[in-house]
Design a protein around this motif. Structure first.
Motif, PDB file in Angstrom:
ATOM      1  N   VAL A   1      25.996  -2.306  -6.993  1.00 31.24           N
ATOM      2  CA  VAL A   1      25.797  -2.274  -7.659  1.00 31.24           C
ATOM      3  C   VAL A   1      27.002  -0.873  -8.301  1.00 31.24           C
ATOM      4  O   VAL A   1      26.776   0.218  -7.915  1.00 31.24           O
ATOM      5  CB  VAL A   1      24.541  -1.701  -8.295  1.00 31.24           C
ATOM      6  N   PRO A   2      28.126  -1.426  -9.523  1.00 32.75           N
ATOM      7  CA  PRO A   2      28.999  -0.386  -9.398  1.00 32.75           C
ATOM      8  C   PRO A   2      28.648   0.594 -10.857  1.00 32.75           C
ATOM      9  O   PRO A   2      27.701   0.390 -11.227  1.00 32.75           O
ATOM     10  CB  PRO A   2      29.852  -0.982  -9.865  1.00 32.75           C
ATOM     11  N   ALA A   3      28.858   1.994 -10.807  1.00 37.82           N
ATOM     12  CA  ALA A   3      28.043   3.090 -12.014  1.00 37.82           C
ATOM     13  C   ALA A   3      28.328   2.505 -12.685  1.00 37.82           C
ATOM     14  O   ALA A   3      29.985   2.080 -13.021  1.00 37.82           O
ATOM     15  CB  ALA A   3      28.970   4.430 -11.348  1.00 37.82           C
ATOM     16  N   PRO A   4      27.966   3.176 -14.003  1.00 38.62           N
ATOM     17  CA  PRO A   4      28.127   2.958 -15.470  1.00 38.62           C
ATOM     18  C   PRO A   4      29.846   3.796 -15.386  1.00 38.62           C
ATOM     19  O   PRO A   4      29.400   5.007 -15.287  1.00 38.62           O
ATOM     20  CB  PRO A   4      27.589   2.762 -16.386  1.00 38.62           C
ATOM     21  N   PRO A   5      31.002   2.871 -16.730  1.00 43.74           N
ATOM     22  CA  PRO A   5      31.705   3.864 -16.840  1.00 43.74           C
ATOM     23  C   PRO A   5      31.488   4.928 -17.456  1.00 43.74           C
ATOM     24  O   PRO A   5      30.217   5.463 -18.617  1.00 43.74           O
ATOM     25  CB  PRO A   5      33.116   3.129 -17.836  1.00 43.74           C
TER      26      PRO A   5
END
Length: 118
Positions: free
Chosen positions: A112-116
């Motif tokens: 899961v990509p880290a939130p910006p």
């Protein structure tokens, strides 16, 4: 008219289809067990246990043994114990297969990509 074999098998498995009946059969694998001991192990109302024992007795899968005022139950034959062992093996294989699938699913999940950052 004779009942087809597949229907007789379905009736047999329906008869086994209650958790209390299965537990009673498991407890009887070691030999006859007094009703009072079954009640202690299963922790249900005496009337409920009596109903389930009656189903098993009518089917011929268990027999009752009276010694004085004590009533015990026993398996009518050894094949029932073998059936319960086979069910345990099948369930073990099914659960192991589900565990392996779960491991595979977790390994194949994309990160899961880290939130910006703001």
């Amino acid at each position: 008219m004779q009942v087809p074999l597949y229907q007789a098998k379905a009736e047999f498995f329906r008869m086994l289809g209650h958790p209390v009946r299965i537990r009673v059969l498991e407890l009887l694998q070691g030999g006859p067990v007094a009703v009072r001991d079954l009640l202690t192990e299963i922790e249900i109302e005496p009337s409920s246990l009596s109903q389930q024992l009656a189903v098993l007795r009518r089917s011929g899968i268990v027999v009752s043994i009276r010694e004085g005022s004590t009533v015990s139950y026993a398996l009518a034959g050894g094949d029932v114990a073998e059936l319960l062992r086979a069910a345990r093996r099948i369930l073990t294989e099914l659960i192991a297969g589900q565990h392996e699938l779960l491991v595979e699913l977790r390994q194949s999940e994309p990160p899961v990509p880290a939130p910006p950052l703001p």
